[in-house]
Write a protein that holds these residues in place. Sequence first.
Motif, mmCIF file in Angstrom:
data_model
loop_
_atom_site.group_PDB
_atom_site.id
_atom_site.type_symbol
_atom_site.label_atom_id
_atom_site.label_comp_id
_atom_site.label_asym_id
_atom_site.label_seq_id
_atom_site.Cartn_x
_atom_site.Cartn_y
_atom_site.Cartn_z
ATOM 1 N N ASP A 258 0.835 -1.210 0.000
ATOM 2 C CA ASP A 258 0.000 0.000 0.000
ATOM 3 C C ASP A 258 0.868 1.258 0.000
ATOM 4 O O ASP A 258 0.549 2.249 -0.681
ATOM 5 C CB ASP A 258 -0.920 0.011 1.225
ATOM 6 N N CYS A 259 1.940 1.216 0.767
ATOM 7 C CA CYS A 259 2.861 2.365 0.805
ATOM 8 C C CYS A 259 3.484 2.612 -0.562
ATOM 9 O O CYS A 259 3.628 3.765 -1.004
ATOM 10 C CB CYS A 259 3.960 2.131 1.848
ATOM 11 N N ALA A 260 3.859 1.537 -1.238
ATOM 12 C CA ALA A 260 4.467 1.664 -2.565
ATOM 13 C C ALA A 260 3.473 2.277 -3.549
ATOM 14 O O ALA A 260 3.826 3.153 -4.346
ATOM 15 C CB ALA A 260 4.937 0.294 -3.051
ATOM 16 N N ASP A 261 2.224 1.836 -3.488
ATOM 17 C CA ASP A 261 1.190 2.406 -4.357
ATOM 18 C C ASP A 261 0.971 3.886 -4.046
ATOM 19 O O ASP A 261 0.780 4.706 -4.954
ATOM 20 C CB ASP A 261 -0.127 1.648 -4.184
ATOM 21 N N CYS A 262 1.002 4.211 -2.767
ATOM 22 C CA CYS A 262 0.809 5.597 -2.343
ATOM 23 C C CYS A 262 1.912 6.496 -2.900
ATOM 24 O O CYS A 262 1.648 7.602 -3.405
ATOM 25 C CB CYS A 262 0.774 5.653 -0.813
ATOM 26 N N ARG A 263 3.137 6.000 -2.854
ATOM 27 C CA ARG A 263 4.266 6.802 -3.340
ATOM 28 C C ARG A 263 4.227 6.957 -4.866
ATOM 29 O O ARG A 263 4.721 7.946 -5.406
ATOM 30 C CB ARG A 263 5.591 6.176 -2.912
ATOM 31 N N LYS A 264 3.660 5.973 -5.565
ATOM 32 C CA LYS A 264 3.558 6.067 -7.020
ATOM 33 C C LYS A 264 2.520 7.099 -7.453
ATOM 34 O O LYS A 264 2.669 7.754 -8.474
ATOM 35 C CB LYS A 264 3.194 4.692 -7.605
ATOM 36 N N GLN A 265 1.457 7.217 -6.666
ATOM 37 C CA GLN A 265 0.341 8.051 -7.061
ATOM 38 C C GLN A 265 0.420 9.483 -6.547
ATOM 39 O O GLN A 265 -0.231 10.376 -7.095
ATOM 40 C CB GLN A 265 -0.977 7.417 -6.580
ATOM 41 N N ASP B 158 2.776 12.866 -4.607
ATOM 42 C CA ASP B 158 4.107 13.448 -4.466
ATOM 43 C C ASP B 158 4.734 12.944 -3.171
ATOM 44 O O ASP B 158 4.025 12.516 -2.244
ATOM 45 C CB ASP B 158 4.018 14.980 -4.463
ATOM 46 N N PRO B 159 6.075 13.006 -3.052
ATOM 47 C CA PRO B 159 6.769 12.414 -1.902
ATOM 48 C C PRO B 159 6.292 12.931 -0.543
ATOM 49 O O PRO B 159 6.126 12.155 0.396
ATOM 50 C CB PRO B 159 8.236 12.789 -2.151
ATOM 51 N N ALA C 269 2.660 11.705 0.192
ATOM 52 C CA ALA C 269 2.701 10.266 0.448
ATOM 53 C C ALA C 269 3.280 9.981 1.829
ATOM 54 O O ALA C 269 2.735 9.185 2.594
ATOM 55 C CB ALA C 269 3.529 9.567 -0.627
#
Length: 247
Positions: A144-151, A153-154, A157
């Motif tokens: 979920d964290c990885a998806d959040c960072r993809k969608q 800005d840093p 996220a």
Amino acid sequence: MGIAVTAKPEPTIRTTGGKAMTDSNRLPVLAASINAEHDHCVAAMQKSLAHALAAGDMLIEAKGLVAHGEWLPWLADNCGIPKRTAQLYMRLAKHREVIEAKSADVALLTIQAAVELIDRKPTLAERLDDIEAAVVTLEAELADCADCRKQLDPVTAATLIYEHSGIFAATQKMADTVAALKKRLDLIDDEKDMWIVERIPPLMQRVHGLGIEVSMVCTVNYGALLKDFTQSGSKEAKAALRAAMDE
């Protein structure tokens, strides 16, 4: 000389519901009644656990509100519950999570069965199952964290990740389950099933890898929040940075 003949006694006649009943058909009725009363008894005992847990929750809350040293006097003055019974209810409530985790259906448990679940020491297989469940949960949180960072800005996220805090709760749960196993390494020596023992190395590799991944996530998030605070100096950025440092 005549032979005395003893007359066969007539079956005892009883009545139930206005109908005649003999010894021969009385037994099935008794069996059905015995089974019904037993079922009622078991049902009452099963319901007792739910009431005990509820009472335990409220006793724990009340103890937290009573001044130090006044708990037992308050209990004696306000509740018609013996001290040992109150302690039992509170113990059950404190171990609610363990009871629910170890029982397929808590509604079918009696108080005694719940106490036995609490007291029973987990096997090596159960310890490993606990670790694996924690690992799976943490893996899902990291995904979920990885998806959040993809969608996002840093900074956004990172802020969301720290506000949600699911990754940190999952990491702590995994650490707790591993620590519980380390306290009982004798379980490994006593285990007869080598398949269970052979689960340990790959599982510990997953734990180690997740630890590194969580550390990397924290480093990336902390860096993003630190850069944001350095550039903006806003209260929001400061609060987010503070939250990251607290984890």
